[in-house]
Design an enzyme around this catalytic site. Sequence first.
Site, PDB file in Angstrom:
ATOM      1  CD  GLU A   6      -2.609   2.518  -3.286  1.00 40.74           C
ATOM      2  OE1 GLU A   6      -3.831   3.197  -3.698  1.00 40.74           O
ATOM      3  OE2 GLU A   6      -1.924   2.890  -2.823  1.00 40.74           O
ATOM      4  CD  GLU A  66      -6.797   5.585  -4.639  1.00 45.12           C
ATOM      5  OE1 GLU A  66      -6.330   5.091  -3.756  1.00 45.12           O
ATOM      6  OE2 GLU A  66      -7.759   6.553  -4.183  1.00 45.12           O
ATOM      7  CG  HIS A  82      -2.925   9.252   0.232  1.00 47.69           C
ATOM      8  ND1 HIS A  82      -4.025  10.004   1.123  1.00 47.69           N
ATOM      9  CD2 HIS A  82      -3.773   8.107   0.000  1.00 47.69           C
ATOM     10  CE1 HIS A  82      -4.777   9.523   1.479  1.00 47.69           C
ATOM     11  NE2 HIS A  82      -5.143   8.144   0.619  1.00 47.69           N
ATOM     12  CG  ASP A 136       0.093   0.637   5.645  1.00 47.73           C
ATOM     13  OD1 ASP A 136      -0.244   0.651   4.669  1.00 47.73           O
ATOM     14  OD2 ASP A 136      -0.314   1.248   6.431  1.00 47.73           O
ATOM     15  CE  LYS A 165      -6.253   8.685  -2.708  1.00 45.94           C
ATOM     16  NZ  LYS A 165      -7.342   7.937  -1.956  1.00 45.94           N
ATOM     17  CG  HIS A 225      -1.586   1.207   1.256  1.00 45.25           C
ATOM     18  ND1 HIS A 225      -1.898   1.902   2.690  1.00 45.25           N
ATOM     19  CD2 HIS A 225      -2.690   1.690   0.553  1.00 45.25           C
ATOM     20  CE1 HIS A 225      -2.711   2.924   2.505  1.00 45.25           C
ATOM     21  NE2 HIS A 225      -3.351   2.602   1.247  1.00 45.25           N
ATOM     22  NE  ARG A 226      -1.912   5.542   1.424  1.00 44.70           N
ATOM     23  CZ  ARG A 226      -2.334   6.555   2.504  1.00 44.70           C
ATOM     24  NH1 ARG A 226      -1.517   7.216   3.113  1.00 44.70           N
ATOM     25  NH2 ARG A 226      -3.651   6.364   2.926  1.00 44.70           N
ATOM     26  CG  ASP A 252      -2.740   7.099  -3.466  1.00 45.33           C
ATOM     27  OD1 ASP A 252      -3.833   6.701  -3.578  1.00 45.33           O
ATOM     28  OD2 ASP A 252      -1.759   6.796  -2.564  1.00 45.33           O
TER      29      ASP A 252
HETATM   30  O1  G3P Z   1      -5.618   0.561  -2.615  1.00 48.91           O
HETATM   31  C1  G3P Z   1      -6.521   0.949  -1.630  1.00 48.91           C
HETATM   32  C2  G3P Z   1      -6.048   2.247  -0.574  1.00 48.91           C
HETATM   33  O2  G3P Z   1      -5.155   2.606  -1.436  1.00 48.91           O
HETATM   34  C3  G3P Z   1      -7.301   3.141  -0.845  1.00 48.91           C
HETATM   35  O3  G3P Z   1      -7.250   3.979   0.341  1.00 48.91           O
HETATM   36  O4  G3P Z   1      -6.680   6.273   1.092  1.00 48.91           O
HETATM   37  O5  G3P Z   1      -4.959   4.677   1.072  1.00 48.91           O
HETATM   38  O6  G3P Z   1      -5.882   5.802  -0.937  1.00 48.91           O
HETATM   39  P1  G3P Z   1      -6.164   5.109   0.513  1.00 48.91           P
HETATM   40 CA    CA Z   2      -4.450   4.787  -2.568  1.00 51.52          CA
END
Ligand code: G3P
Ligand code: CA
Length: 287
Positions: A73, A148, A88, A276, A150, A46-47, A75
């Site tokens: 992942e 993503e 993000h 994470d 965003k 994640h990120r 943003d």
């Molecule tokens: O991939 C899921 C997650 O990235 C969505 O939430 O807020 O971390 O962008 P957020």
């Molecule tokens: Ca995200």
Amino acid sequence: MNHCKTFLCCLSLFLVVGSLMLGGPGLKKTAFAEVKTDSRFINVAHRGASGYAPENTIAAFDKAVEMKADFFELDVQRSKDGHLVVLHDTSVDRTTDGTGYVRDMTLAELKRLDAGSWFSSKYSGEKIPTLEEVLERYRNKRINILIELKKPSLYPGIEQQVANLLREKHMDRWRGKVVVQSFNHDSIRRFHQTMPWVMTGALVSYTSYKDTGVTNEHLNTFARYADFVNPNKKLVDRDLVNRVHQRGMKILPYTVRSSEAADRLFHIGVDGFVTDYPELGYIYYAQ
Ligand code: G3P
Ligand code: CA
């Protein structure tokens, strides 16, 4: 001579038809090898591996590669002068030493910021990456990228812009190398219409769906343009997993930060999760 012309005519026709059948413009299938995303548990950092390095930076993406995640992942947003940048929040305040909104700053202004020190002095000087830099750096690495979009309502046309960049980097025809997702489902539908051969995901937030749950009507709509349904983990139970699978989609809940959460999701049959801490996904590969 006439025989010769007829032969050349037939040969050209054969080559044109043949090249279209192998993946010409507008066709969904690719001539490139597919990245296998369905052979085992899908572990998404994640990120980047954001438990260990500052989110959405090259340090976090490198860490995800080092930890052998299947995807990282990130943003995507857009600078004032039109560059796709990886961050993000819509403002730079939380994750850099600057202040202000991403959309009000030029790429040069964004690049002057320190995107690492807030996390640890070890990462001071880490920069906000552009999407192009990320695609270029990881296109030939053993990792896939979950992009993503965003807050795409702030950035009209961002779907087409991302599609153009994927095409320019030859990453659109390599099925599974990138997946594009958003909480904004109109945006995902637009991206899908622009580039239907690239996989997409519908993100599902807890706040928007906690009262109704994710209904069959929601899923039927997602299935028209998405390959993945990626909900907040609090919305996910075995019944939802089954209903997603019945419609031919996969499910990658977010965001896993404990082995208890990881275990619960694995045992109700999810295809993978967004975490994470990529080591939380390791134990499921062998099962
Ligand atoms: O991939 C899921 C997650 O990235 C969505 O939430 O807020 O971390 O962008 P957020
Ligand atoms: Ca995200």
